[in-house]
Design an enzyme around this catalytic site. Structure first.
Site, mmCIF file in Angstrom:
data_model
loop_
_atom_site.group_PDB
_atom_site.id
_atom_site.type_symbol
_atom_site.label_atom_id
_atom_site.label_comp_id
_atom_site.label_asym_id
_atom_site.label_seq_id
_atom_site.Cartn_x
_atom_site.Cartn_y
_atom_site.Cartn_z
ATOM 1 N N GLN A 10 0.836 -1.191 0.000
ATOM 2 C CA GLN A 10 0.000 0.000 0.000
ATOM 3 C C GLN A 10 0.874 1.245 0.000
ATOM 4 O O GLN A 10 1.895 1.303 0.678
ATOM 5 C CB GLN A 10 -0.883 -0.041 1.246
ATOM 6 C CG GLN A 10 -2.035 0.926 1.234
ATOM 7 C CD GLN A 10 -3.036 0.611 2.332
ATOM 8 O OE1 GLN A 10 -3.113 -0.516 2.793
ATOM 9 N NE2 GLN A 10 -3.797 1.599 2.746
ATOM 10 N N SER A 91 4.926 -5.655 3.172
ATOM 11 C CA SER A 91 3.623 -5.587 3.829
ATOM 12 C C SER A 91 2.575 -6.340 3.011
ATOM 13 O O SER A 91 2.683 -7.545 2.833
ATOM 14 C CB SER A 91 3.239 -4.117 4.055
ATOM 15 O OG SER A 91 2.067 -4.003 4.821
ATOM 16 N N LEU A 92 1.573 -5.641 2.497
ATOM 17 C CA LEU A 92 0.550 -6.278 1.658
ATOM 18 C C LEU A 92 1.178 -7.096 0.537
ATOM 19 O O LEU A 92 0.643 -8.143 0.127
ATOM 20 C CB LEU A 92 -0.358 -5.197 1.062
ATOM 21 C CG LEU A 92 -1.273 -5.686 -0.070
ATOM 22 C CD1 LEU A 92 -2.456 -6.441 0.498
ATOM 23 C CD2 LEU A 92 -1.703 -4.555 -0.961
ATOM 24 N N ARG A 116 -8.731 -7.824 5.182
ATOM 25 C CA ARG A 116 -7.594 -7.278 5.937
ATOM 26 C C ARG A 116 -7.664 -5.761 5.989
ATOM 27 O O ARG A 116 -7.461 -5.139 7.037
ATOM 28 C CB ARG A 116 -6.293 -7.735 5.284
ATOM 29 C CG ARG A 116 -5.002 -7.287 5.957
ATOM 30 C CD ARG A 116 -3.818 -7.866 5.182
ATOM 31 N NE ARG A 116 -2.519 -7.571 5.763
ATOM 32 C CZ ARG A 116 -1.746 -6.553 5.419
ATOM 33 N NH1 ARG A 116 -2.182 -5.684 4.506
ATOM 34 N NH2 ARG A 116 -0.554 -6.374 5.972
ATOM 35 N N HIS A 200 1.133 -2.297 11.217
ATOM 36 C CA HIS A 200 2.289 -3.064 11.710
ATOM 37 C C HIS A 200 2.695 -2.709 13.132
ATOM 38 O O HIS A 200 3.758 -3.112 13.579
ATOM 39 C CB HIS A 200 3.473 -2.960 10.743
ATOM 40 C CG HIS A 200 3.165 -3.513 9.394
ATOM 41 N ND1 HIS A 200 2.985 -4.856 9.179
ATOM 42 C CD2 HIS A 200 2.940 -2.906 8.202
ATOM 43 C CE1 HIS A 200 2.677 -5.055 7.903
ATOM 44 N NE2 HIS A 200 2.639 -3.891 7.294
ATOM 45 N N GLN A 248 2.218 -10.725 10.940
ATOM 46 C CA GLN A 248 2.755 -9.620 10.142
ATOM 47 C C GLN A 248 1.960 -8.336 10.333
ATOM 48 O O GLN A 248 2.506 -7.234 10.320
ATOM 49 C CB GLN A 248 2.742 -10.038 8.658
ATOM 50 C CG GLN A 248 3.343 -9.023 7.710
ATOM 51 C CD GLN A 248 2.419 -8.742 6.545
ATOM 52 O OE1 GLN A 248 1.252 -8.423 6.726
ATOM 53 N NE2 GLN A 248 2.951 -8.866 5.337
#
Length: 313
Positions: A10, A91-92, A116, A200, A248
């Site tokens: 993102q 991340s994503l 999510r 996070h 995560q």
């Protein structure tokens, strides 16, 4: 010598992304159509036309970036790209890497990242969370600034993006205090990001538990190629994948360590699949060895350049 593939997360989205590639590669439109069938709305229209505020809504951004990364990967592979030795996502982007490695079906991943994004948005009331970027400080100094500023609240380093570039997240007031503490320690820049979800950080542990429940019903296979998980671990079982993608959500992204380990494992070429070139810029700051080739694919010219490069023997 080997090829590593990386996928952005993102923040790399923009209205009009992949437009030129879609005109040349039918697989781009087909990938977004597949995602749209899961989501119940026209994802490609949103990406192509906006509005930007809607595209930047977390539960829409995440499917858009997943589809973008998978579309570029499919175009690259469809034109004869070699097998990768390693895959990773920021991340994503880790979900995109798991789709590319055939551990997670694309349609399942689309629904999963939409969920999510929703639980992330619902994790804290608007205005109570924040994220900020701190540039020009050592990691230890940023960590110390966060510890000093936290008090009874939460503020933590959450993205170790490259040497001298960390992102912090937590309660909005604590993040503000950490910015001042970082400036006092000599940060070149310390600025709030236009994000209210403290991604996070430990504040998302409740959201990660909601994700765990959703994941229980999702079929997962062993990755065809190694995919990086938290830190320098790899996804090595279906159970581990479930645990690690849940963890995560409320754990730091350690991108610097990931890229350095890719090179240590023999990667001589790192190719970013997806719009924006953000990871390629970070990768060049992390690994300055001119013998390591770094490329980003997001349009016909960069796709042709990547295919022409091949893999060094």
């Amino acid at each position: 010598m080997s090829l590593a593939i990386v996928f952005p997360g993102q923040g790399s989205q923009s209205v009009g992304m992949l437009g030129a590639l879609a005109a040349d590669e039918p697989v781009v439109g087909a990938t977004f159509a597949e995602a749209s069938a899961v989501l119940g709305y026209d994802l490609w229209q949103l990406v192509a036309e906006g509005p930007e505020e809607l595209l930047n809504s977390t539960e829409r951004t995440q499917p858009a970036m997943l589809a973008a990364g998978v579309a570029v990967w499919r175009a690259f592979r469809g034109r004869g790209a070699p097998d990768p030795a390693l895959l990773a996502g920021h991340s994503l982007g880790e979900f995109t890497a798991l789709v590319a490695a055939e551990a997670l079906a694309f349609r399942d991943a689309v629904a999963l990242v939409q969920f999510r994004g929703r639980v992330m948005q619902e994790a804290m009331p608007a205005g109570q969370g924040a994220m900020a970027a701190i540039l020009g400080l050592e990691d230890a100094d940023v960590e110390a600034a966060c510890a000093e500023a936290a008090g009874s609240e939460v503020v933590e380093p959450v993205n170790y993006n490259s040497p001298g570039q960390l992102v912090i997240a937590g309660h909005a007031a604590a993040v503000g205090r950490a910015l001042e503490a970082a400036k006092a320690r000599g940060a070149k820049r310390a600025l709030l990001l236009p994000v209210s979800v403290p991604a996070h950080s430990s504040l998302l542990k409740a959201a990660s538990e909601r994700l765990r429940e959703r994941l229980a019903a999702v079929p997962i296979a062993l990755p065809r190629w190694p995919v990086y998980a938290l830190g320098l671990r790899r996804h090595d079982s279906a159970a581990a994948i479930r645990e690690q993608v849940v963890a995560q959500l409320s754990s730091p992204v350690r991108w610097t360590d990931t890229v350095r380990d890719m090179v240590a494992q023999g990667a001589t070429r790192i190719v970013e699949c997806g719009p924006g070139k953000v990871l390629t810029s970070l990768n060049r700051r992390i690994e300055r060895n001119k013998l390591i080739t770094m490329q980003a694919i997001e349009d016909p010219a960069s796709l042709a350049a990547a295919l022409a490069q091949g893999v060094p023997a």
